[in-house]
Design an enzyme around this catalytic site. Structure first.
Site, PDB file in Angstrom:
ATOM      1  N   CYS A 217       0.852  -1.195   0.000  1.00  0.00           N
ATOM      2  CA  CYS A 217       0.000   0.000   0.000  1.00  0.00           C
ATOM      3  C   CYS A 217       0.883   1.238   0.000  1.00  0.00           C
ATOM      4  CB  CYS A 217      -0.907   0.025   1.230  1.00  0.00           C
ATOM      5  SG  CYS A 217      -2.019  -1.393   1.357  1.00  0.00           S
TER       6      CYS A 217
ATOM      7  N   GLY B   8      -1.106   1.031  -4.827  1.00  0.00           N
ATOM      8  CA  GLY B   8      -2.425   0.535  -4.462  1.00  0.00           C
ATOM      9  C   GLY B   8      -3.500   1.135  -5.331  1.00  0.00           C
TER      10      GLY B   8
ATOM     11  N   ASN C  91       0.953   0.131   5.820  1.00  0.00           N
ATOM     12  CA  ASN C  91       1.496  -0.609   4.679  1.00  0.00           C
ATOM     13  C   ASN C  91       2.236  -1.815   5.224  1.00  0.00           C
ATOM     14  OD1 ASN C  91       2.646  -1.472   2.264  1.00  0.00           O
ATOM     15  ND2 ASN C  91       4.357  -0.028   2.420  1.00  0.00           N
ATOM     16  N   GLY C  92       1.798  -3.011   4.853  1.00  0.00           N
ATOM     17  CA  GLY C  92       2.467  -4.220   5.326  1.00  0.00           C
ATOM     18  C   GLY C  92       1.467  -5.306   5.653  1.00  0.00           C
TER      19      GLY C  92
ATOM     20  N   TYR D 287      10.350  -4.198  -8.196  1.00  0.00           N
ATOM     21  CA  TYR D 287       9.049  -4.024  -8.842  1.00  0.00           C
ATOM     22  C   TYR D 287       8.218  -2.860  -8.332  1.00  0.00           C
ATOM     23  CZ  TYR D 287       4.325  -5.323 -10.416  1.00  0.00           C
ATOM     24  OH  TYR D 287       3.086  -5.320 -10.976  1.00  0.00           O
TER      25      TYR D 287
END
Length: 501
Positions: A2, A28, A102-103, A258
């Site tokens: 995210c 996201g 985020n995670g 990526y």
């Protein structure tokens, strides 16, 4: 994966939060949300879709009042795509706390039981981010202060580190007091902060990537360190402290391969330069192991692999060409449920330029190979376009294990490289030759940019998980991430969406 953002400013933050989230949109595309504070009241909007879809009218923006706020773009992992799981989340006690994460917490299930049985807190969604918010709120509640202090914040974050396992980069807002940011003790997910001088004083911003800061006119100060917390009060006082007992640096390799934008700097490493080095090392591997190669042209599979492909072509001394036209309005294929949907999406997403392939020995370059569905479809498209031979290079090693730290890589048995040799993978993909990046070369591509980074989260490549998960967790994860399970969740999410309209 995210994207998160937080701003403390001397002027309204709604537009800057919106603009910052659009820069993080690649992290996201499932949902977006912003919450702001005017010092007394919260203003919140969150909705499924892209940032521009969630905030599509001027009235949506005007309602987000205040000089302090946080934002989030969601990329769903093992949870549901329901709009109820869009972030930021909010809890009233204590102080009023909003949080974006985020995670992925790997002990979310046991924490949820603790919260219900011991702390008497109710969790209403399947999201581990709501669990994390309530853990932070409960740890802050234990400080028992009428007015929150920096020391209270840091003790609460230390409590989070002791209770939570997994990966988490967090921005949280305490309604009347300020913004908090912190990273897990291994620093798996990124978080950086910057400052900007204005006529009213210094503004501060936290974000997942440096690009989000720079495009808003902020100067990067530094990354938040693993286990560290930062607290920025509403009037601009900055407090930082290491809150973990034994922090280590294990940043995620896949950020560089990526997810991150190429113009970002993560943990003091330029992502673009790291990807250039990946391409150079791939070319060196070809030169060492395939001295008589007959590659006519190197063609990237857009977009992330372009930098590596160009450097590979230059090092090998062969032509570089763009061979695919990309439809930018199709989402990422490896997060789409169901093989049929992924296959259909590949054909809609990429269209080959036949003249770049006809009669040539083509080296295709991609950042990674996950399920292999996309890669196999692309190889067939290239053969249909008249390529004589099709070779394939991956800028990362074989992805053999699921990711448990916030990237929706599927159950192990859905990964093409799981329990297969490289020869077997090449045969399944239908390529004449397959070349994977060596893990040590991938690590070197990053450490050349920052030699203080020694260890990384390489779990998808080597199966070694820094947080030490047990078999029960992976059994649960496999069940959640199976395609059949996702179909059921997406059906529920569709019902939720209809009910909300």
């Amino acid at each position: 994966m995210c994207g998160i953002i937080g701003i403390v400013s001397h002027s309204a933050v709604n537009q800057e939060l919106y603009d910052g989230l659009t820069v993080l949109q690649h992290r996201g595309q499932d949902a977006a949300g912003i919450v702001t504070s005017d010092g007394r009241h919260l203003c919140l909007r969150r909705k499924n879709g892209l940032v521009k879809e969630a905030f599509r009218t001027s009235s949506h923006m005007r309602k987000l009042k205040g000089k302090m706020g946080i934002g989030h773009v969601r990329y769903p992992t093992a949870g549901s795509s329901s709009q109820a799981e869009a972030q930021p989340f909010y809890v009233n006690s204590p102080y009023g706390i909003s949080l974006a994460h985020n995670g992925n917490l790997t002990n979310s299930s046991s924490l949820q039981r603790e919260l219900f049985e011991q702390d008497r807190r109710q969790i209403n969604t399947e999201s581990d981010s709501e669990v994390l918010l309530n853990i932070f709120a409960q740890e802050l509640h234990h400080q028992n202060s009428y007015r929150v202090t920096p020391d209270d914040i840091f003790k609460a974050v230390a409590g989070v580190h002791k209770r939570c396992k997994g990966a988490y980069a967090v921005v949280a807002m305490i309604t009347r007091d300020g913004i908090v940011g912190f990273r897990d003790p291994h620093g798996i997910r990124p978080l950086i902060y910057g400052a900007r001088k204005t006529e009213g004083g210094i503004d501060y911003m936290l974000a997942s990537e440096s690009t989000s800061l720079v495009t808003q006119g902020y100067e990067v100060v530094r990354d938040i360190m693993p286990g560290e917390a930062i607290y920025i009060t509403h009037d601009g006082e900055v407090h930082t402290k290491q809150c973990a007992e034994n922090p280590t640096y294990n940043t995620c390799l896949f950020e560089y391969v990526y997810f991150a934008r190429p113009d970002s700097v993560i943990d003091n490493v330029f992502v673009h330069k790291a990807r250039m080095r990946m391409g150079h090392k791939l070319a060196e591997k070809v030169q060492n192991e395939w001295k008589d190669h007959d590659i006519d042209v190197v063609i990237p599979i857009p977009d992330t692999s372009r930098t590596s492909a160009l450097e590979m072509a230059m090092t090998l001394g062969v032509s570089y060409r763009e061979g695919f036209i990309k439809n930018r309005y199709i989402g990422r294929t490896f997060i789409m449920p169901g093989q049929k949907q992924r296959k259909k999406s590949v054909r809609q997403k990429l269209n080959p330029i036949d003249l770049e392939f006809k009669g040539k020995n083509v080296m295709l370059v991609d950042d990674s190979i996950v399920r292999g569905t996309t890669s196999k479809e692309i190889v067939q498209m290239v053969r249909d376009s008249g390529a004589k031979k099709v070779y394939f290079a991956s800028a990362s090693p074989p992805v053999r294990y699921p990711n448990i730290y916030g990237i929706d890589m599927p159950a192990a048995n859905e990964l093409i490289a799981h329990d297969r040799t490289e020869g077997e993978i090449a045969e399944l993909m239908g390529v004449d030759r397959l070349i994977y990046q060596d893990l040590n070369d991938l690590k070197d591509s990053i450490t050349e940019g920052n030699n203080e980074l020694v260890e990384f989260d390489c779990s998808v490549f080597n199966g070694e998980y820094i947080t030490g998960e047990n078999k029960a967790y992976f059994d649960e994860l496999q069940q959640k991430r199976a395609d059949s399970s996702k179909k059921k969740k997406n059906k529920r999410a569709a019902v939720d969406m209809c009910n909300s309209q």
